[in-house]
Design a protein around this motif. Sequence first.
Motif, PDB file in Angstrom:
ATOM      1  N   LEU A   1      15.460   5.400   0.240  1.00  0.00           N
ATOM      2  CA  LEU A   1      15.734   6.399   1.278  1.00  0.00           C
ATOM      3  C   LEU A   1      17.044   7.117   1.045  1.00  0.00           C
ATOM      4  O   LEU A   1      17.148   8.332   1.238  1.00  0.00           O
ATOM      5  N   LEU A   2      18.051   6.391   0.592  1.00  0.00           N
ATOM      6  CA  LEU A   2      19.396   6.944   0.499  1.00  0.00           C
ATOM      7  C   LEU A   2      19.791   7.422  -0.892  1.00  0.00           C
ATOM      8  O   LEU A   2      20.847   8.025  -1.048  1.00  0.00           O
ATOM      9  N   ARG A   3      18.988   7.151  -1.900  1.00  0.00           N
ATOM     10  CA  ARG A   3      19.383   7.513  -3.262  1.00  0.00           C
ATOM     11  C   ARG A   3      19.358   9.013  -3.466  1.00  0.00           C
ATOM     12  O   ARG A   3      18.606   9.743  -2.841  1.00  0.00           O
ATOM     13  N   ARG A   4      20.206   9.434  -4.353  1.00  0.00           N
ATOM     14  CA  ARG A   4      20.261  10.851  -4.725  1.00  0.00           C
ATOM     15  C   ARG A   4      19.646  10.986  -6.108  1.00  0.00           C
ATOM     16  O   ARG A   4      19.731  10.104  -6.923  1.00  0.00           O
TER      17      ARG A   4
ATOM     18  N   ALA B   1       9.653   5.934   1.882  1.00  0.00           N
ATOM     19  CA  ALA B   1      10.707   4.928   2.060  1.00  0.00           C
ATOM     20  C   ALA B   1      10.828   4.519   3.530  1.00  0.00           C
ATOM     21  O   ALA B   1      11.018   3.334   3.838  1.00  0.00           O
ATOM     22  N   VAL B   2      10.702   5.473   4.438  1.00  0.00           N
ATOM     23  CA  VAL B   2      10.769   5.145   5.871  1.00  0.00           C
ATOM     24  C   VAL B   2       9.581   4.281   6.278  1.00  0.00           C
ATOM     25  O   VAL B   2       9.740   3.289   7.000  1.00  0.00           O
ATOM     26  N   LEU B   3       8.391   4.627   5.814  1.00  0.00           N
ATOM     27  CA  LEU B   3       7.218   3.798   6.122  1.00  0.00           C
ATOM     28  C   LEU B   3       7.388   2.387   5.559  1.00  0.00           C
ATOM     29  O   LEU B   3       7.116   1.394   6.240  1.00  0.00           O
ATOM     30  N   ALA B   4       7.835   2.305   4.317  1.00  0.00           N
ATOM     31  CA  ALA B   4       8.059   0.995   3.699  1.00  0.00           C
ATOM     32  C   ALA B   4       9.115   0.215   4.481  1.00  0.00           C
ATOM     33  O   ALA B   4       8.973  -0.997   4.696  1.00  0.00           O
ATOM     34  N   LEU B   5      10.160   0.894   4.914  1.00  0.00           N
ATOM     35  CA  LEU B   5      11.219   0.244   5.692  1.00  0.00           C
ATOM     36  C   LEU B   5      10.680  -0.308   7.013  1.00  0.00           C
ATOM     37  O   LEU B   5      11.015  -1.435   7.408  1.00  0.00           O
ATOM     38  N   LEU B   6       9.827   0.443   7.676  1.00  0.00           N
ATOM     39  CA  LEU B   6       9.250  -0.026   8.941  1.00  0.00           C
ATOM     40  C   LEU B   6       8.419  -1.285   8.736  1.00  0.00           C
ATOM     41  O   LEU B   6       8.530  -2.255   9.504  1.00  0.00           O
TER      42      LEU B   6
ATOM     43  N   LEU C   1       0.822  -1.214   0.000  1.00  0.00           N
ATOM     44  CA  LEU C   1       0.000   0.000   0.000  1.00  0.00           C
ATOM     45  C   LEU C   1       0.854   1.262   0.000  1.00  0.00           C
ATOM     46  O   LEU C   1       0.551   2.226  -0.716  1.00  0.00           O
ATOM     47  N   VAL C   2       1.920   1.255   0.797  1.00  0.00           N
ATOM     48  CA  VAL C   2       2.829   2.404   0.809  1.00  0.00           C
ATOM     49  C   VAL C   2       3.435   2.603  -0.579  1.00  0.00           C
ATOM     50  O   VAL C   2       3.498   3.723  -1.093  1.00  0.00           O
TER      51      VAL C   2
ATOM     52  N   GLY D   1      14.660  -8.309   0.715  1.00  0.00           N
ATOM     53  CA  GLY D   1      14.608  -7.530  -0.525  1.00  0.00           C
ATOM     54  C   GLY D   1      13.843  -6.231  -0.354  1.00  0.00           C
ATOM     55  O   GLY D   1      14.243  -5.186  -0.874  1.00  0.00           O
ATOM     56  N   MET D   2      12.745  -6.279   0.393  1.00  0.00           N
ATOM     57  CA  MET D   2      11.958  -5.070   0.642  1.00  0.00           C
ATOM     58  C   MET D   2      12.755  -4.056   1.468  1.00  0.00           C
ATOM     59  O   MET D   2      12.694  -2.851   1.209  1.00  0.00           O
ATOM     60  N   VAL D   3      13.498  -4.551   2.456  1.00  0.00           N
ATOM     61  CA  VAL D   3      14.328  -3.663   3.273  1.00  0.00           C
ATOM     62  C   VAL D   3      15.392  -2.998   2.403  1.00  0.00           C
ATOM     63  O   VAL D   3      15.614  -1.778   2.485  1.00  0.00           O
TER      64      VAL D   3
END
Length: 163
Positions: free
Chosen positions: A159-162, A70-75, A51-52, A150-152
């Motif tokens: 989150l970290l990409r420029r 990205a933070v929500l997906a990471l959680l 969903l995120v 893989g999701m993490v």
Amino acid sequence: MALATPRTLFLLAFLGCLALMGGALYLEHAVGLNPCPMCIVQRVFVILFALVCLIAAIHGPARTGQRVYAVLALLFAAGGAGTAARQVWLQSVPADQLEACLPSLEFMMEALPLQEIVRLVFHGTADCAEVTWTLFGLSVPEWSLLAFIGMVVFALFQLLRRR
């Protein structure tokens, strides 16, 4: 070489989650594997992650929004990975050291308070430790753990990409 846009990557992650859920539903309805409570929790984390990703793909956020998604997906991915890792560990414990099987999740929802349900589900029991199906020598929770890893990685990349 240009990387795909965040919107495209979030859409691909969403489609990957659809494939995971399709596989889980196939194993349940076509193969006849009944999901244990920990499996259901893992499905919930996959759905929340999906969903995120779907919302992020539709929204097409700027840099700050991309990081929030990205933070929500990471959680959600980390929660699923923790649940899957716990179930993989339970599968390595001798059966005589595990608690008896739990009642169905529907019964627990009707009869027990929420905190007790959460404690029982995450503690795990013999029904969560039973290996009933494998593919290439890996059980369903092991495949699930690989998917969550893989999701993490995906969420960390976003989150970290420029730009």
